[in-house]
Design a protein around this motif. Sequence first.
Motif, PDB file in Angstrom:
ATOM      1  N   ALA A  36      98.692   9.457  10.075  1.00  0.00           N
ATOM      2  CA  ALA A  36      97.421   9.802  10.851  1.00  0.00           C
ATOM      3  C   ALA A  36      97.939  10.328  12.087  1.00  0.00           C
ATOM      4  CB  ALA A  36      96.446   8.925  10.357  1.00  0.00           C
ATOM      5  N   PRO A  37      98.059   9.957  12.974  1.00  0.00           N
ATOM      6  CA  PRO A  37      98.534  10.468  14.412  1.00  0.00           C
ATOM      7  C   PRO A  37      99.471  11.590  13.780  1.00  0.00           C
ATOM      8  CG  PRO A  37      99.068   8.280  14.561  1.00  0.00           C
ATOM      9  CD  PRO A  37      98.745   8.548  12.831  1.00  0.00           C
ATOM     10  N   THR A  38     100.252  11.523  13.130  1.00  0.00           N
ATOM     11  CA  THR A  38     101.309  12.912  12.855  1.00  0.00           C
ATOM     12  C   THR A  38     100.984  13.553  12.558  1.00  0.00           C
ATOM     13  OG1 THR A  38     102.941  11.269  12.464  1.00  0.00           O
ATOM     14  CG2 THR A  38     103.228  13.729  11.750  1.00  0.00           C
ATOM     15  N   LEU A  39      99.731  13.904  11.932  1.00  0.00           N
ATOM     16  CA  LEU A  39      98.687  15.186  11.404  1.00  0.00           C
ATOM     17  C   LEU A  39      98.347  15.684  12.507  1.00  0.00           C
ATOM     18  CD1 LEU A  39      98.554  16.907   8.867  1.00  0.00           C
ATOM     19  CD2 LEU A  39      96.469  15.203   8.114  1.00  0.00           C
ATOM     20  N   GLU A  40      97.497  14.863  13.360  1.00  0.00           N
ATOM     21  CA  GLU A  40      96.798  14.935  14.473  1.00  0.00           C
ATOM     22  C   GLU A  40      96.938  15.788  15.285  1.00  0.00           C
ATOM     23  OE1 GLU A  40      94.522  12.400  17.898  1.00  0.00           O
ATOM     24  OE2 GLU A  40      94.580  11.593  15.710  1.00  0.00           O
ATOM     25  N   ARG A  41      98.324  15.003  15.855  1.00  0.00           N
ATOM     26  CA  ARG A  41      99.476  15.937  16.311  1.00  0.00           C
ATOM     27  C   ARG A  41     100.003  17.047  15.898  1.00  0.00           C
ATOM     28  NH1 ARG A  41     102.329  13.594  20.985  1.00  0.00           N
ATOM     29  NH2 ARG A  41     102.700  11.810  21.574  1.00  0.00           N
ATOM     30  N   VAL A  42      99.971  17.746  14.895  1.00  0.00           N
ATOM     31  CA  VAL A  42     100.502  19.312  14.346  1.00  0.00           C
ATOM     32  C   VAL A  42      99.634  19.932  14.222  1.00  0.00           C
ATOM     33  CG1 VAL A  42     101.221  20.203  11.982  1.00  0.00           C
ATOM     34  CG2 VAL A  42     102.284  17.783  12.759  1.00  0.00           C
ATOM     35  N   ARG A  43      98.094  19.165  14.135  1.00  0.00           N
ATOM     36  CA  ARG A  43      96.353  20.140  14.119  1.00  0.00           C
ATOM     37  C   ARG A  43      96.349  20.762  15.265  1.00  0.00           C
ATOM     38  NH1 ARG A  43      97.005  21.231   9.096  1.00  0.00           N
ATOM     39  NH2 ARG A  43      96.475  19.666   7.930  1.00  0.00           N
ATOM     40  N   LYS A  44      97.066  19.599  16.585  1.00  0.00           N
ATOM     41  CA  LYS A  44      96.744  19.717  18.596  1.00  0.00           C
ATOM     42  C   LYS A  44      97.801  21.210  18.851  1.00  0.00           C
ATOM     43  CE  LYS A  44      94.612  15.931  20.367  1.00  0.00           C
ATOM     44  NZ  LYS A  44      95.299  14.769  21.275  1.00  0.00           N
ATOM     45  N   LEU A  45      99.079  20.690  17.608  1.00  0.00           N
ATOM     46  CA  LEU A  45      99.793  22.157  17.736  1.00  0.00           C
ATOM     47  C   LEU A  45      99.436  23.400  17.703  1.00  0.00           C
ATOM     48  CD1 LEU A  45     103.210  19.930  17.125  1.00  0.00           C
ATOM     49  CD2 LEU A  45     102.266  20.534  19.634  1.00  0.00           C
ATOM     50  N   GLU A  46      98.504  22.965  16.663  1.00  0.00           N
ATOM     51  CA  GLU A  46      98.293  25.244  15.537  1.00  0.00           C
ATOM     52  C   GLU A  46      97.728  25.108  16.615  1.00  0.00           C
ATOM     53  OE1 GLU A  46      99.901  23.800  10.606  1.00  0.00           O
ATOM     54  OE2 GLU A  46      97.102  22.647  11.789  1.00  0.00           O
ATOM     55  N   ASN A  47      96.595  24.724  16.194  1.00  0.00           N
ATOM     56  CA  ASN A  47      95.235  24.020  17.672  1.00  0.00           C
ATOM     57  C   ASN A  47      95.474  25.346  18.948  1.00  0.00           C
ATOM     58  OD1 ASN A  47      93.705  23.700  15.230  1.00  0.00           O
ATOM     59  ND2 ASN A  47      92.859  22.380  16.435  1.00  0.00           N
ATOM     60  N   ALA A  48      95.874  24.500  19.609  1.00  0.00           N
ATOM     61  CA  ALA A  48      97.118  25.515  20.802  1.00  0.00           C
ATOM     62  C   ALA A  48      97.467  26.417  20.860  1.00  0.00           C
ATOM     63  CB  ALA A  48      97.724  24.182  21.521  1.00  0.00           C
ATOM     64  N   GLY A  49      97.751  27.111  19.707  1.00  0.00           N
ATOM     65  CA  GLY A  49      98.512  28.458  18.673  1.00  0.00           C
ATOM     66  C   GLY A  49     100.060  28.185  19.123  1.00  0.00           C
ATOM     67  N   ILE A  50     100.526  26.894  19.314  1.00  0.00           N
ATOM     68  CA  ILE A  50     102.203  26.490  20.309  1.00  0.00           C
ATOM     69  C   ILE A  50     103.123  27.045  18.012  1.00  0.00           C
ATOM     70  CG2 ILE A  50     104.355  25.207  20.466  1.00  0.00           C
ATOM     71  CD1 ILE A  50     102.503  24.276  22.353  1.00  0.00           C
ATOM     72  N   ILE A  51     102.607  26.026  17.096  1.00  0.00           N
ATOM     73  CA  ILE A  51     102.721  26.787  16.304  1.00  0.00           C
ATOM     74  C   ILE A  51     101.574  27.476  16.224  1.00  0.00           C
ATOM     75  CG2 ILE A  51     102.571  25.658  13.488  1.00  0.00           C
ATOM     76  CD1 ILE A  51     103.422  22.901  14.706  1.00  0.00           C
ATOM     77  N   LYS A  52     102.376  28.927  15.353  1.00  0.00           N
ATOM     78  CA  LYS A  52     100.948  30.542  14.686  1.00  0.00           C
ATOM     79  C   LYS A  52     101.055  30.368  13.544  1.00  0.00           C
ATOM     80  CE  LYS A  52     103.678  33.085  17.090  1.00  0.00           C
ATOM     81  NZ  LYS A  52     104.440  34.672  17.743  1.00  0.00           N
ATOM     82  N   ASN A  53     102.137  29.783  12.954  1.00  0.00           N
ATOM     83  CA  ASN A  53     102.442  30.472  11.172  1.00  0.00           C
ATOM     84  C   ASN A  53     103.830  29.328  10.393  1.00  0.00           C
ATOM     85  OD1 ASN A  53     101.823  31.781   9.041  1.00  0.00           O
ATOM     86  ND2 ASN A  53     101.872  33.967   9.727  1.00  0.00           N
ATOM     87  N   TYR A  54     103.174  29.705   9.233  1.00  0.00           N
ATOM     88  CA  TYR A  54     104.177  28.793   8.530  1.00  0.00           C
ATOM     89  C   TYR A  54     104.178  29.438   7.501  1.00  0.00           C
ATOM     90  CZ  TYR A  54     102.278  24.292  10.544  1.00  0.00           C
ATOM     91  OH  TYR A  54     102.216  23.489  10.818  1.00  0.00           O
ATOM     92  N   HIS A  55     106.276  30.006   7.521  1.00  0.00           N
ATOM     93  CA  HIS A  55     106.128  31.533   6.062  1.00  0.00           C
ATOM     94  C   HIS A  55     107.653  30.861   5.909  1.00  0.00           C
ATOM     95  CE1 HIS A  55     108.149  32.497  10.845  1.00  0.00           C
ATOM     96  NE2 HIS A  55     108.735  33.256  10.015  1.00  0.00           N
ATOM     97  N   ALA A  56     108.008  32.000   4.992  1.00  0.00           N
ATOM     98  CA  ALA A  56     109.492  31.861   3.982  1.00  0.00           C
ATOM     99  C   ALA A  56     110.552  32.615   4.978  1.00  0.00           C
ATOM    100  CB  ALA A  56     109.191  32.079   2.813  1.00  0.00           C
ATOM    101  N   VAL A  57     111.693  32.648   4.957  1.00  0.00           N
ATOM    102  CA  VAL A  57     112.495  33.254   6.016  1.00  0.00           C
ATOM    103  C   VAL A  57     113.013  34.238   4.272  1.00  0.00           C
ATOM    104  CG1 VAL A  57     114.551  33.364   6.906  1.00  0.00           C
ATOM    105  CG2 VAL A  57     112.836  32.082   7.766  1.00  0.00           C
ATOM    106  N   ILE A  58     113.078  35.672   4.503  1.00  0.00           N
ATOM    107  CA  ILE A  58     113.632  35.821   3.234  1.00  0.00           C
ATOM    108  C   ILE A  58     114.613  36.738   3.373  1.00  0.00           C
ATOM    109  CG2 ILE A  58     113.222  38.195   1.999  1.00  0.00           C
ATOM    110  CD1 ILE A  58     110.905  36.074   1.913  1.00  0.00           C
ATOM    111  N   ASN A  59     115.646  36.399   2.797  1.00  0.00           N
ATOM    112  CA  ASN A  59     117.017  37.325   2.342  1.00  0.00           C
ATOM    113  C   ASN A  59     117.358  38.677   2.080  1.00  0.00           C
ATOM    114  OD1 ASN A  59     119.888  38.248   1.935  1.00  0.00           O
ATOM    115  ND2 ASN A  59     120.323  36.291   1.703  1.00  0.00           N
ATOM    116  N   GLU A  60     117.251  39.620   3.599  1.00  0.00           N
ATOM    117  CA  GLU A  60     116.590  40.787   2.506  1.00  0.00           C
ATOM    118  C   GLU A  60     117.633  41.714   2.149  1.00  0.00           C
ATOM    119  OE1 GLU A  60     119.429  40.848   7.034  1.00  0.00           O
ATOM    120  OE2 GLU A  60     116.956  39.667   6.260  1.00  0.00           O
TER     121      GLU A  60
END
Length: 162
Positions: A36-60
């Motif tokens: 629970a506190p881990t998820l809360e911390r992740v959400r705070k980082l997302e809401n603060a804009g520190i975590i902008k996005n999640y994506h796959a790294v593609i082998n071009e």
Amino acid sequence: MPYQPDKIDLQILKILQQNGRITNLQLSSEIGLSPAPTLERVRKLENAGIIKNYHAVINEEELGLGIKTFIQVQLDFHTSNTIQRFADEVKEIEEVVECHHVTGGCDFILKVFVKDIKSYEKLIMEKISNISVVKTFQTMMILSTSKDEPVMPLDYNGAELS
């Protein structure tokens, strides 16, 4: 005042950069907190804009995008809103994956991925050259890449990461 991540937040960021698909349960185990506190911390980082996005790294290369270049662009400043006009037009060019406004001998650096030289020629002739505020540009072909690290360095301000 901007959100200031603490040591645990920095550990979370380091882990998520290495594996964005990690479960909250695995993440909580790695940092030593309950879920629970881990998820809360992740959400705070997302809401603060520190975590902008999640994506796959593609082998071009595996997708057939064999030509990678940097293009240095110098703008013609005889028109109003030159920088914004250029930035707006470049956003519409799919082959341009990065666009940086920079200091030095050019105004922008673009990172471009295309299939082959014909595709690159078409990009230059039909898109880049047609941006009205472009004065000159110079291409640098990427021959090989010795480091391409998507993980941001997080050991700053004396924060210790384990």
